[in-house]
Scaffold this motif. Sequence first.
Motif, mmCIF file in Angstrom:
data_model
loop_
_atom_site.group_PDB
_atom_site.id
_atom_site.type_symbol
_atom_site.label_atom_id
_atom_site.label_comp_id
_atom_site.label_asym_id
_atom_site.label_seq_id
_atom_site.Cartn_x
_atom_site.Cartn_y
_atom_site.Cartn_z
ATOM 1 N N ARG A 118 -27.101 -56.075 -31.931
ATOM 2 C CA ARG A 118 -27.508 -55.613 -30.818
ATOM 3 C C ARG A 118 -26.303 -54.971 -29.637
ATOM 4 O O ARG A 118 -26.189 -54.068 -29.541
ATOM 5 N N ARG A 119 -24.937 -55.654 -29.805
ATOM 6 C CA ARG A 119 -24.023 -54.926 -29.447
ATOM 7 C C ARG A 119 -23.300 -53.521 -29.761
ATOM 8 O O ARG A 119 -23.189 -52.916 -28.959
ATOM 9 N N ARG A 120 -23.683 -53.313 -31.451
ATOM 10 C CA ARG A 120 -23.282 -52.550 -32.228
ATOM 11 C C ARG A 120 -23.700 -51.366 -31.715
ATOM 12 O O ARG A 120 -24.538 -49.881 -31.851
ATOM 13 N N ASP A 121 -25.558 -51.654 -32.019
ATOM 14 C CA ASP A 121 -27.167 -50.665 -31.361
ATOM 15 C C ASP A 121 -26.482 -49.879 -30.547
ATOM 16 O O ASP A 121 -26.813 -48.716 -30.090
ATOM 17 N N LEU A 122 -26.103 -50.412 -29.158
ATOM 18 C CA LEU A 122 -26.253 -49.984 -27.530
ATOM 19 C C LEU A 122 -25.358 -49.278 -27.978
ATOM 20 O O LEU A 122 -25.195 -48.795 -27.050
ATOM 21 N N LEU A 157 -23.235 -43.642 -27.174
ATOM 22 C CA LEU A 157 -22.197 -42.778 -27.649
ATOM 23 C C LEU A 157 -23.716 -41.286 -28.103
ATOM 24 O O LEU A 157 -22.972 -40.514 -27.442
ATOM 25 N N GLN A 158 -24.801 -42.165 -28.267
ATOM 26 C CA GLN A 158 -25.620 -40.696 -28.930
ATOM 27 C C GLN A 158 -25.691 -40.101 -27.416
ATOM 28 O O GLN A 158 -26.608 -38.836 -27.203
ATOM 29 N N VAL A 159 -26.105 -41.103 -26.108
ATOM 30 C CA VAL A 159 -26.160 -40.049 -25.107
ATOM 31 C C VAL A 159 -25.798 -39.506 -24.637
ATOM 32 O O VAL A 159 -26.376 -38.228 -24.378
ATOM 33 N N MET A 207 -26.580 -37.398 -33.398
ATOM 34 C CA MET A 207 -27.483 -38.707 -33.872
ATOM 35 C C MET A 207 -26.481 -39.502 -34.721
ATOM 36 O O MET A 207 -26.391 -40.057 -35.031
ATOM 37 N N MET A 208 -25.485 -38.521 -35.471
ATOM 38 C CA MET A 208 -24.496 -38.915 -35.704
ATOM 39 C C MET A 208 -23.118 -39.333 -35.624
ATOM 40 O O MET A 208 -22.569 -39.908 -35.742
ATOM 41 N N THR A 209 -23.241 -39.158 -34.296
ATOM 42 C CA THR A 209 -22.150 -39.883 -33.719
ATOM 43 C C THR A 209 -22.188 -41.654 -33.532
ATOM 44 O O THR A 209 -23.585 -42.210 -33.380
ATOM 45 N N ILE A 262 -20.461 -47.715 -37.119
ATOM 46 C CA ILE A 262 -21.141 -49.008 -36.070
ATOM 47 C C ILE A 262 -21.639 -49.508 -36.487
ATOM 48 O O ILE A 262 -21.919 -50.797 -36.846
ATOM 49 N N ILE A 263 -22.345 -48.117 -37.590
ATOM 50 C CA ILE A 263 -23.238 -49.261 -38.400
ATOM 51 C C ILE A 263 -23.533 -50.102 -39.070
ATOM 52 O O ILE A 263 -21.976 -49.704 -39.859
#
Length: 599
Positions: free
Chosen positions: A554-558, A563-565, A570-572, A576-577
Amino acid sequence: MEHGSTLLRDAVVYLAAVVVLVPLFVRFKLGAVLGYLAAGILIGPSVSGLVGNAEQTLQFAEFGIVLLLFVIGLELQPSRLWALRRDIFGLGLAQVLLCGLGLTGLLLLLTSFTWEAALVVGLPLGLSSTALVMQLLNERHMAATAFGERSFSMLLFQDLAIVPLLTVVGALSRAPVANPEPGWVMVAKTVGALAFLVAVGRFVLPRLFRIIGTLGAREAFVAAALLSVLGSALLMASLGLSMALGAFVAGVMLAESPYRHALETDIEPFRGLMLGLFFIAIGMSLDLSVVVANWGLVLALVVGVMAVKTASIAALARSFGTDWRRAVQMGLLLAQGGEFGFVLFAEAERGLLISHSAAQMFGAVVTCSMALTPLLFRLATRWLEPASDAGRRDGPESAGTADHGGHVVLVGSGRVGQVIAQMLRARGVGITAIDMDAELIDITARFGNTVFWGDGTRLDILRNAGIASASALVFAIDGQWDPKPVLAPIMAEWPDLPIIARAYDRTHSIALRQAGLDQVTRETLESAVAMGRNVLAALGTPETMIDAIEAEYRRRDLERLDLQVISGDMMTGADIIIRGALDLSTAPDPAALGEIPPA
């Protein structure tokens, strides 16, 4: 061709007068109604003569009252109407009799009328203007208050009283009639017509709107809405009854249907235009030559009519439990003559009970009293209603129950929306659910849930659904939708309204966040995380390690979403994935927690 050009010229004159005068009157806080009346007087035969034939315009503009009563009916559910029965049949009956007989006595004092002529004029003068009163209440957002409901109860009984008053005029008529119709026949026609409208509104119209809603034909839906209004009005008019009453009954029968908000939204533009035209026609019908020739008597009658009605209505309202300030305010609000007075005066003239000049003079009295009402009501509101009492409600209690958690507008009532609705109901929160799927609406109704049909991304639909008083707005729509044209006007008009949205996927979530929403939930995120936990548990992973993995994901996804917002790419944050095993050596040892009992 000449007739068409004349009609076009008249329309341009109407619109020009409205565009100039109505904003001017609103600017000086005199009210839109007074602006319409002034526009009618200015362009009418008595002043500039730019437009003639006020009677024909008035007959056409009466459809504004029909549409108004239909919209009012949509907002009054049968259960709500039943809760107001004491005010409708008690206070309403007393008001019609007391005001009508009191004005009959006033006419006997001020004129040389016989008692028959005084009665057929005094009883119509006891009626008030539904169009004017409801417009004033709507302008001041008082229609939904107990004060507004009590005022409307009297107006509704006045509409019901049209049939008995026509019967009285017919019974006293001196004109020879070949085949006079007994009064009981007219009453039987009224009851039969109302029963027919109730049956059609209860069983036929909802099915018709369901079929059209399923097909998604918006123009056909608007046409069906107008058909239901005008059809009910035509039925009543063909029997010599009140068109407005028929439209009101049709509206009440559709008040509990899921298409109520959509109907109200589609009818509203027509109602506003036609009601404005009605007030213009009232102003045009004022014959200033009659007023000038009989100015003393007209002035005395206007003052006498408004004084008698104010005193009578205030006394009755006070006896029914209304605070005395509100009672006087209600008396001034209903003190004017009504639009049905013109109809009854014409019937009295045809019955040889009053002369043409008398009918014109009393028409002028009604018009003058209507013109004075907005000013008097505004002054009464300022003088008689202290700021501390501005929100006070007196009289009949609201039929609904207060919700513990406020009111939420829920757009979308599918798989996700139904879960949200159950959780909100568990808290006691009131819900107005909206969906475009007619079949889904029928299915949810079987489980005792009410969902209204309509496009919840339209601002006018949301406004009629009560977004102005909502505690939150929830978008649980399935699939992707463009958030910018939907959210921008909502956030501009209600900047403090919490908005929670369901996102179809990550791309849609970014678009919602960029549109200004903070509370966005991807529809597959929580279920996917829950499934991942189940898989890890099936592999024998300790619970604490599963919690650590979930927290890290969840931390990485958020972080990546933020960063994408910001970047719009979308590649930003692709680095982190999670692509391999993580070092979870810092996670707590589950064996060390053995002495702690499970939650």
